[in-house]
Design an enzyme around this catalytic site. Structure first.
Site, PDB file in Angstrom:
ATOM      1  N   LEU A   8       0.853  -1.196   0.000  1.00 13.67           N
ATOM      2  CA  LEU A   8       0.000   0.000   0.000  1.00 13.67           C
ATOM      3  C   LEU A   8       0.887   1.243   0.000  1.00 13.67           C
ATOM      4  O   LEU A   8       1.692   1.434   0.908  1.00 13.67           O
ATOM      5  CB  LEU A   8      -0.915  -0.004   1.223  1.00 13.67           C
ATOM      6  CG  LEU A   8      -1.785  -1.248   1.395  1.00 13.67           C
ATOM      7  CD1 LEU A   8      -2.765  -1.057   2.556  1.00 13.67           C
ATOM      8  CD2 LEU A   8      -2.543  -1.586   0.113  1.00 13.67           C
ATOM      9  N   GLY A  11      -1.008   6.721  -0.121  1.00 15.17           N
ATOM     10  CA  GLY A  11      -1.265   7.865   0.751  1.00 15.17           C
ATOM     11  C   GLY A  11      -0.421   9.079   0.397  1.00 15.17           C
ATOM     12  O   GLY A  11       0.682   8.958  -0.128  1.00 15.17           O
ATOM     13  N   ARG A  15       1.252  14.713   6.792  1.00 16.01           N
ATOM     14  CA  ARG A  15       2.099  15.206   7.875  1.00 16.01           C
ATOM     15  C   ARG A  15       3.565  15.377   7.468  1.00 16.01           C
ATOM     16  O   ARG A  15       4.379  15.855   8.241  1.00 16.01           O
ATOM     17  CB  ARG A  15       1.982  14.259   9.090  1.00 16.01           C
ATOM     18  CG  ARG A  15       0.685  14.447   9.851  1.00 16.01           C
ATOM     19  CD  ARG A  15       0.429  13.278  10.787  1.00 16.01           C
ATOM     20  NE  ARG A  15      -0.051  12.096  10.070  1.00 16.01           N
ATOM     21  CZ  ARG A  15      -0.195  10.885  10.622  1.00 16.01           C
ATOM     22  NH1 ARG A  15       0.125  10.690  11.865  1.00 16.01           N
ATOM     23  NH2 ARG A  15      -0.653   9.870   9.913  1.00 16.01           N
ATOM     24  N   GLY A  78      -8.597   5.088   2.778  1.00 16.09           N
ATOM     25  CA  GLY A  78      -8.143   4.252   3.892  1.00 16.09           C
ATOM     26  C   GLY A  78      -7.427   2.996   3.419  1.00 16.09           C
ATOM     27  O   GLY A  78      -7.520   2.608   2.254  1.00 16.09           O
ATOM     28  N   ASN A 166       0.210  -2.433  16.146  1.00 18.80           N
ATOM     29  CA  ASN A 166       0.017  -3.049  14.845  1.00 18.80           C
ATOM     30  C   ASN A 166       1.047  -2.482  13.877  1.00 18.80           C
ATOM     31  O   ASN A 166       1.181  -1.275  13.731  1.00 18.80           O
ATOM     32  CB  ASN A 166      -1.398  -2.711  14.345  1.00 18.80           C
ATOM     33  CG  ASN A 166      -1.622  -3.162  12.911  1.00 18.80           C
ATOM     34  OD1 ASN A 166      -1.195  -4.244  12.532  1.00 18.80           O
ATOM     35  ND2 ASN A 166      -2.294  -2.330  12.128  1.00 18.80           N
ATOM     36  N   ASN A 224       5.330   8.754   9.244  1.00 20.44           N
ATOM     37  CA  ASN A 224       4.212   9.629   8.898  1.00 20.44           C
ATOM     38  C   ASN A 224       4.592  11.102   8.945  1.00 20.44           C
ATOM     39  O   ASN A 224       3.834  11.955   8.508  1.00 20.44           O
ATOM     40  CB  ASN A 224       3.036   9.375   9.841  1.00 20.44           C
ATOM     41  CG  ASN A 224       2.554   7.924   9.750  1.00 20.44           C
ATOM     42  OD1 ASN A 224       2.145   7.480   8.695  1.00 20.44           O
ATOM     43  ND2 ASN A 224       2.661   7.195  10.840  1.00 20.44           N
ATOM     44  N   LYS A 348      40.676  14.657 -11.738  1.00 22.94           N
ATOM     45  CA  LYS A 348      39.498  14.219 -12.499  1.00 22.94           C
ATOM     46  C   LYS A 348      39.932  13.439 -13.722  1.00 22.94           C
ATOM     47  O   LYS A 348      40.850  13.866 -14.428  1.00 22.94           O
ATOM     48  CB  LYS A 348      38.690  15.446 -12.942  1.00 22.94           C
ATOM     49  CG  LYS A 348      37.386  15.086 -13.625  1.00 22.94           C
ATOM     50  CD  LYS A 348      36.993  16.022 -14.747  1.00 22.94           C
ATOM     51  CE  LYS A 348      37.791  15.767 -16.003  1.00 22.94           C
ATOM     52  NZ  LYS A 348      37.298  16.466 -17.185  1.00 22.94           N
ATOM     53  N   SER A 402      56.951  23.859  -9.038  1.00 18.13           N
ATOM     54  CA  SER A 402      55.724  24.474  -8.529  1.00 18.13           C
ATOM     55  C   SER A 402      55.138  25.463  -9.520  1.00 18.13           C
ATOM     56  O   SER A 402      55.859  26.095 -10.290  1.00 18.13           O
ATOM     57  CB  SER A 402      56.032  25.221  -7.227  1.00 18.13           C
ATOM     58  OG  SER A 402      56.431  24.283  -6.252  1.00 18.13           O
TER      59      SER A 402
END
Ligand code: UD1
Ligand code: MG
Length: 452
Positions: A8, A11, A15, A78, A166, A224, A348, A402
């Protein structure tokens, strides 16, 4: 009998206060739903059906490469209503395991144990939580049998005091689930068709409800809100840290490591605080990672040390190298063994041969660097002319003074010795000193200007 899994995931997740569908919010760098699907696949179900709704196109395209049967729930009425959308596609005699897309840390072994309990008629996953707030509570009778599940919002004070929650996952035969769901009403505080109501309907029919628990309570944490997402993230990271420690890795602080992918470590690896590992990272034996490093898709061979604040992305690092502090290895950086890359050096798409060193303040891009090369501080490969990238080839045993500027395409033959401050735009001969800078002059009799 074959098993179908229904996840599921329709939803909105109000929140979360986010336009992103809730199940796409990430835990350990991956959408929550990806974690659930991983666990689901370990059961080798006949099919995985995902119920989508809110932000469905994005959810579908995120998992386009996977073998999923998609079912749309146009209105989110639901969890019971959501499952009802999926059941017409399942044979009544087949078993269905229901998972929630917002409970991402569930372990495969826990799901296996739940599915094993399906013969009872209905099996549910429950957990004892120190803080059960927000979850549905498991109500049991005097004999300890499950009688129903009550949502927190509908619960009495006594029911709220229960700590067995649950998880939302259950397994039963599709035909039975459908007949129970047909009788579920939305007479509750949220006016939703609760999947959880099937439990009392099953009990009323005389079906025994089996319950199983996870090994660890963190497995069943639901998300949630952003706060719960952060708690789940920490739970995941802490479990990962524990696993690393148990396998022999030293962590300076088990609360300060983030693994967002797959981290493999050899023996006696040590990791200091605040490191982030992304994608696939492999650390060889005795590799040491200093504090505050980011490693993404990196392979490091044995005995290499990465010092603080280094950022390594898609790089291959050989044995006995020294990298950092403050080094940046970008995609395609390949270091052979015993290479030193020091502070503020960026590499790189370049290969550095064994025993070569770039210890300070350099940019090496699109370069082929031989063995035992010394790249002096401030040396830059000028690889980009504004339109195209060009390569720099530096032979074995070159010494580059350098602040040299190597204008690509250019080749420095083996043993080239480049004077400091040179701008090299032509190929250089082997074993010779090449200097390309203005001659130093001293103006005799010069006087500084005076104010009038
Ligand atoms: C649900 C359980 C609760 C349990 C908790 C565990 C119900 C009624 N309650 O509450 O007992 O303790 O999970 O985390 O089931 N969804 C849909 N369509 C809908 C509604 C929800 O697909 O119409 C999906 C959501 O995307 C989510 C899952 O179902 O993945 C659970 O829904 P959510 O609203 O989060 O339920 P909780 O309030 O967490
Ligand atoms: Mg939830």
């Amino acid at each position: 009998m074959s098993l179908d899994i229904v996840v599921l995931a329709a939803g909105q997740g109000k929140r979360m206060h986010s336009p992103l569908p809730k199940v796409l919010h990430k835990v350990a760098g991956r959408p929550m739903l990806a974690h659930v699907l991983d666990a689901a696949r370990t059961l080798s179900p006949r099919r995985i059906i995902v119920v989508h709704g809110h932000g469905g196109d994005l959810v579908r395209s995120t998992f386009a490469a996977m073998d999923i049967t998609w079912v749309e729930q146009t209105e989110q009425l639901g969890t019971g209503h959501a499952l009802m959308q999926a059941l017409p596609g399942v044979k009544p005699r087949d078993d269905v395991l229901v998972l929630y897309g917002d409970v991402p840390l569930i372990r495969a072994e826990t799901l296996h144990a739940l599915v094993e309990a399906r013969d009872s008629g209905l099996a549910i996953l429950t957990a004892e939580l120190a803080d059960p707030s927000g979850y549905g509570r498991i109500v049991r009778d005097a004999q300890g049998s499950v009688t129903r599940i009550v949502e927190e919002k509908d619960a009495s004070a006594d029911e709220r005091a229960l700590h067995e929650v649950n998880v939302g996952f259950l397994v039963a035969q599709a035909g039975r689930l459908a007949s129970w769901l047909a009788r579920v009403k939305n007479r509750n505080v949220q006016e939703e068709y609760y999947l959880t109501d099937v439990v009392q309907l099953a009990v009323a029919e005389g079906v025994r409800v089996a319950s199983r628990q996870p090994k660890d309570a963190w497995e069943v944490r639901g998300v949630n809100s952003r706060h719960e997402l952060a708690l789940v993230e920490r739970a995941y990271q802490n479990a990962t840290a524990k696993r690393l420690l148990e396998s022999g890795v030293t962590l300076a602080d088990l609360w300060r490591i983030d693994v967002r992918g797959d981290l493999r470590c050899g023996t006696d690896v040590s990791i200091d605080v605040n490191c982030v590992f992304e994608g696939k990272v492999t650390l060889g034996d005795r590799v040491r990672i200093g504090p505050n490093c980011v490693l993404r898709n990196v392979t490091i061979a044995a005995d290499t040390e990465v010092h603080a604040f280094s950022h390594l992305d898609e790089a291959q690092i050989g044995a006995r190298c020294r990298v950092g502090p403050y080094a940046r290895l970008r995609p395609g950086a390949t270091l052979a063994e015993d290479v030193h890359v020091g502070n503020f050096v960026e590499i790189k798409a370049s290969r550095l041969g064994a025993h070569s060193k770039a210890n300070h303040l350099s940019y090496v891009g699109d370069a082929e660097v031989g063995r035992s090369v010394n790249i002096g501080a401030g040396t830059i490969t000028c690889n980009y002319d504004g339109a195209a990238k060009h390569r720099t080839v530096i032979g074995d045993e070159c010494f580059i003074g350098s602040d040299a500027t190597l204008v690509a395409p250019v080749t420095l033959a083996r043993g080239s010795y480049i004077g400091a401050g040179s701008t090299i735009s032509k190929d250089t001969p082997p074993d010779q000193l090449t200097v390309a800078r203005a001659k130093q002059v001293t103006v005799r009799g010069w006087k500084p200007p005076r104010k009038k």
